[in-house]
Design a protein around this motif. Sequence first.
Motif, PDB file in Angstrom:
ATOM      1  N   GLY A 190      23.912  76.550  51.183  1.00 52.39           N
ATOM      2  CA  GLY A 190      25.200  76.203  50.596  1.00 52.39           C
ATOM      3  C   GLY A 190      25.083  75.322  49.372  1.00 52.39           C
ATOM      4  O   GLY A 190      25.984  74.555  49.051  1.00 52.39           O
ATOM      5  N   GLY A 191      23.944  75.452  48.669  1.00 55.30           N
ATOM      6  CA  GLY A 191      23.736  74.694  47.443  1.00 55.30           C
ATOM      7  C   GLY A 191      23.251  73.276  47.656  1.00 55.30           C
ATOM      8  O   GLY A 191      23.092  72.518  46.688  1.00 55.30           O
ATOM      9  N   GLN A 192      22.984  72.889  48.888  1.00 51.43           N
ATOM     10  CA  GLN A 192      22.618  71.492  49.150  1.00 51.43           C
ATOM     11  C   GLN A 192      21.251  71.146  48.577  1.00 51.43           C
ATOM     12  O   GLN A 192      20.301  71.920  48.687  1.00 51.43           O
ATOM     13  CB  GLN A 192      22.633  71.201  50.655  1.00 51.43           C
ATOM     14  CG  GLN A 192      22.327  69.733  50.982  1.00 51.43           C
ATOM     15  CD  GLN A 192      22.660  69.364  52.402  1.00 51.43           C
ATOM     16  OE1 GLN A 192      23.818  69.481  52.824  1.00 51.43           O
ATOM     17  NE2 GLN A 192      21.673  68.918  53.161  1.00 51.43           N
ATOM     18  N   ILE A 193      21.159  69.962  47.983  1.00 51.69           N
ATOM     19  CA  ILE A 193      19.926  69.517  47.352  1.00 51.69           C
ATOM     20  C   ILE A 193      19.924  67.996  47.257  1.00 51.69           C
ATOM     21  O   ILE A 193      20.984  67.370  47.173  1.00 51.69           O
ATOM     22  CB  ILE A 193      19.786  70.134  45.934  1.00 51.69           C
ATOM     23  CG1 ILE A 193      18.402  69.850  45.351  1.00 51.69           C
ATOM     24  CG2 ILE A 193      20.893  69.662  45.020  1.00 51.69           C
ATOM     25  CD1 ILE A 193      18.138  70.599  44.047  1.00 51.69           C
ATOM     26  N   LYS A 194      18.736  67.404  47.311  1.00 46.36           N
ATOM     27  CA  LYS A 194      18.590  65.961  47.145  1.00 46.36           C
ATOM     28  C   LYS A 194      17.775  65.699  45.883  1.00 46.36           C
ATOM     29  O   LYS A 194      16.808  66.402  45.604  1.00 46.36           O
ATOM     30  CB  LYS A 194      17.897  65.339  48.356  1.00 46.36           C
ATOM     31  CG  LYS A 194      18.711  65.398  49.644  1.00 46.36           C
ATOM     32  CD  LYS A 194      17.979  64.699  50.779  1.00 46.36           C
ATOM     33  CE  LYS A 194      18.810  64.728  52.058  1.00 46.36           C
ATOM     34  NZ  LYS A 194      18.131  64.007  53.177  1.00 46.36           N
ATOM     35  N   PHE A 195      18.163  64.699  45.111  1.00 42.43           N
ATOM     36  CA  PHE A 195      17.419  64.353  43.905  1.00 42.43           C
ATOM     37  C   PHE A 195      17.740  62.929  43.485  1.00 42.43           C
ATOM     38  O   PHE A 195      18.772  62.370  43.869  1.00 42.43           O
ATOM     39  CB  PHE A 195      17.723  65.328  42.764  1.00 42.43           C
ATOM     40  CG  PHE A 195      19.180  65.469  42.421  1.00 42.43           C
ATOM     41  CD1 PHE A 195      19.797  64.601  41.536  1.00 42.43           C
ATOM     42  CD2 PHE A 195      19.946  66.481  42.991  1.00 42.43           C
ATOM     43  CE1 PHE A 195      21.145  64.725  41.211  1.00 42.43           C
ATOM     44  CE2 PHE A 195      21.297  66.623  42.689  1.00 42.43           C
ATOM     45  CZ  PHE A 195      21.893  65.739  41.787  1.00 42.43           C
ATOM     46  N   ASP A 196      16.828  62.353  42.701  1.00 45.22           N
ATOM     47  CA  ASP A 196      17.081  61.054  42.096  1.00 45.22           C
ATOM     48  C   ASP A 196      16.919  61.193  40.588  1.00 45.22           C
ATOM     49  O   ASP A 196      16.778  62.310  40.069  1.00 45.22           O
ATOM     50  CB  ASP A 196      16.153  59.973  42.664  1.00 45.22           C
ATOM     51  CG  ASP A 196      14.677  60.281  42.447  1.00 45.22           C
ATOM     52  OD1 ASP A 196      14.340  61.034  41.505  1.00 45.22           O
ATOM     53  OD2 ASP A 196      13.843  59.768  43.221  1.00 45.22           O
ATOM     54  N   SER A 197      16.916  60.076  39.881  1.00 46.10           N
ATOM     55  CA  SER A 197      16.889  60.135  38.416  1.00 46.10           C
ATOM     56  C   SER A 197      15.600  60.705  37.861  1.00 46.10           C
ATOM     57  O   SER A 197      15.558  61.158  36.722  1.00 46.10           O
ATOM     58  CB  SER A 197      17.123  58.733  37.831  1.00 46.10           C
ATOM     59  OG  SER A 197      16.212  57.788  38.386  1.00 46.10           O
ATOM     60  N   GLN A 198      14.525  60.711  38.658  1.00 47.30           N
ATOM     61  CA  GLN A 198      13.241  61.213  38.172  1.00 47.30           C
ATOM     62  C   GLN A 198      12.923  62.631  38.639  1.00 47.30           C
ATOM     63  O   GLN A 198      11.899  63.191  38.262  1.00 47.30           O
ATOM     64  CB  GLN A 198      12.117  60.266  38.613  1.00 47.30           C
ATOM     65  CG  GLN A 198      12.271  58.842  38.103  1.00 47.30           C
ATOM     66  CD  GLN A 198      12.494  58.770  36.618  1.00 47.30           C
ATOM     67  OE1 GLN A 198      11.686  59.246  35.840  1.00 47.30           O
ATOM     68  NE2 GLN A 198      13.620  58.186  36.212  1.00 47.30           N
ATOM     69  N   SER A 199      13.766  63.192  39.472  1.00 47.65           N
ATOM     70  CA  SER A 199      13.521  64.538  39.998  1.00 47.65           C
ATOM     71  C   SER A 199      13.560  65.585  38.891  1.00 47.65           C
ATOM     72  O   SER A 199      14.305  65.453  37.921  1.00 47.65           O
ATOM     73  CB  SER A 199      14.566  64.893  41.059  1.00 47.65           C
ATOM     74  OG  SER A 199      14.511  64.000  42.147  1.00 47.65           O
TER      75      SER A 199
END
Length: 310
Positions: A186-195
Motif C-alpha cells: 500500500g505504498g508504505q515506506i520508512k525513510f529519514d533525511s539521508q535515505s
Amino acid sequence: MKKKILLATAGLLSVIVLGACSGSSNQDIATMKGGKITVEDFYTEAKKEQTNQSLVRNMIIYKVFENAYGDKVTDKQVDKEYNKQKKQLGDTFDTQLQSAGYTKKSYKEYLKQSLAFQEGLKAHLKITDKDLKSAWDSFHPEVTARIILASSEDDAKEIKKQLDDKGDFAKIAKEKSQDSTTKKDGGQIKFDSQSTTVPSEVKEAAFKLKNGEVSDVITTTDSSTYQTSYYLVKMEKTSSKGNDMDKYKKELKQIAEDTKMADQTFSSEVISKELKKANVKIKDDAFENILSEFLTTNSSGKQTTTDSSK
C-alpha cells in the motif's frame, strides 16, 4: 547513466596501452601508397586525446591510493561491491562488462582500487563541531509514510482528486502505483533525511506534512536519466528531532562524514597530499599537465605537488 559511464571507463584503456602491448611500436597498423600508419603513430596521437589524458590521470591516482591503502580492502568487500553492482544493472551487467573491456577479474581489480581510494579519503577525515552542526541542520529522523508513483502527470492529478474525495491511499497505491517495491504494501515506506530510497523532492515534501496529511503532486527529475516522475505522499508517522543533538550523535557523525567524502575540495586536498607522499613524477611530456588540478608549477616550469596542509 552513471553506472554505464563507470563500466565504460575501461574501454579507453586499450587505446592508451596499445603501443606497449603490441610487441613493437613500429608494427604497422595500415599501409598505403606513399606511407603507413604504425602503432607508434597511433600511440602518439592517442596520448593527445582528452579522454586518454583523463584516464592516465585516474590510473595514477588510483595506483597511488591502492599502494597506500589497498591492504585495508578485503576480498569480501570487493565481492560485496561487485555483487551489488551486478544486482543494480541486472541482465545488462555482463554485456556492459564485456563491451567496456573488463573481465570479472579485471573489474574486481578496478573495484579494489576504487575502494582503496575511499579508504584513503577516510584516513584524512577529521569531523569538527561545525561539521556536526551542519549535519544537524539538515537532519530529519526516520518517518513512516506511504507513496504513490503515478504513471504520468495527468494520472497523478486524477489520483490526487480521488484522495481529496476521501479515497483510501493504501488501496489506490496497490492498484495504481508504479513503484513495484512499495505498492504491494500500500505504498508504505520508512525513510529519514539521508535515505536514498525516495527522491529528495519527496522527502522534503513529506517532512512538511503532519500525520494523516497528503501532499500535492510532487515532480521529480532523475539526475542520471533526466526522467521526470510524479509522486504523492501521505505521512503516517512523523517525528521531531527536538533539540538534543547527542541523541543522534551516531547518525550526525555519519552524515558529516558522507558530506565531507563527497566534497570535491576535500578530495582534491587529499589527492594532493597522497601524490606528494608517493613522490609522483610524470616522465612523458605528453602527460605533463594531467595532474595540474592537484599540482602547482614552479619557476622552472616543472610541476610540484601542492601541500594543502600549509
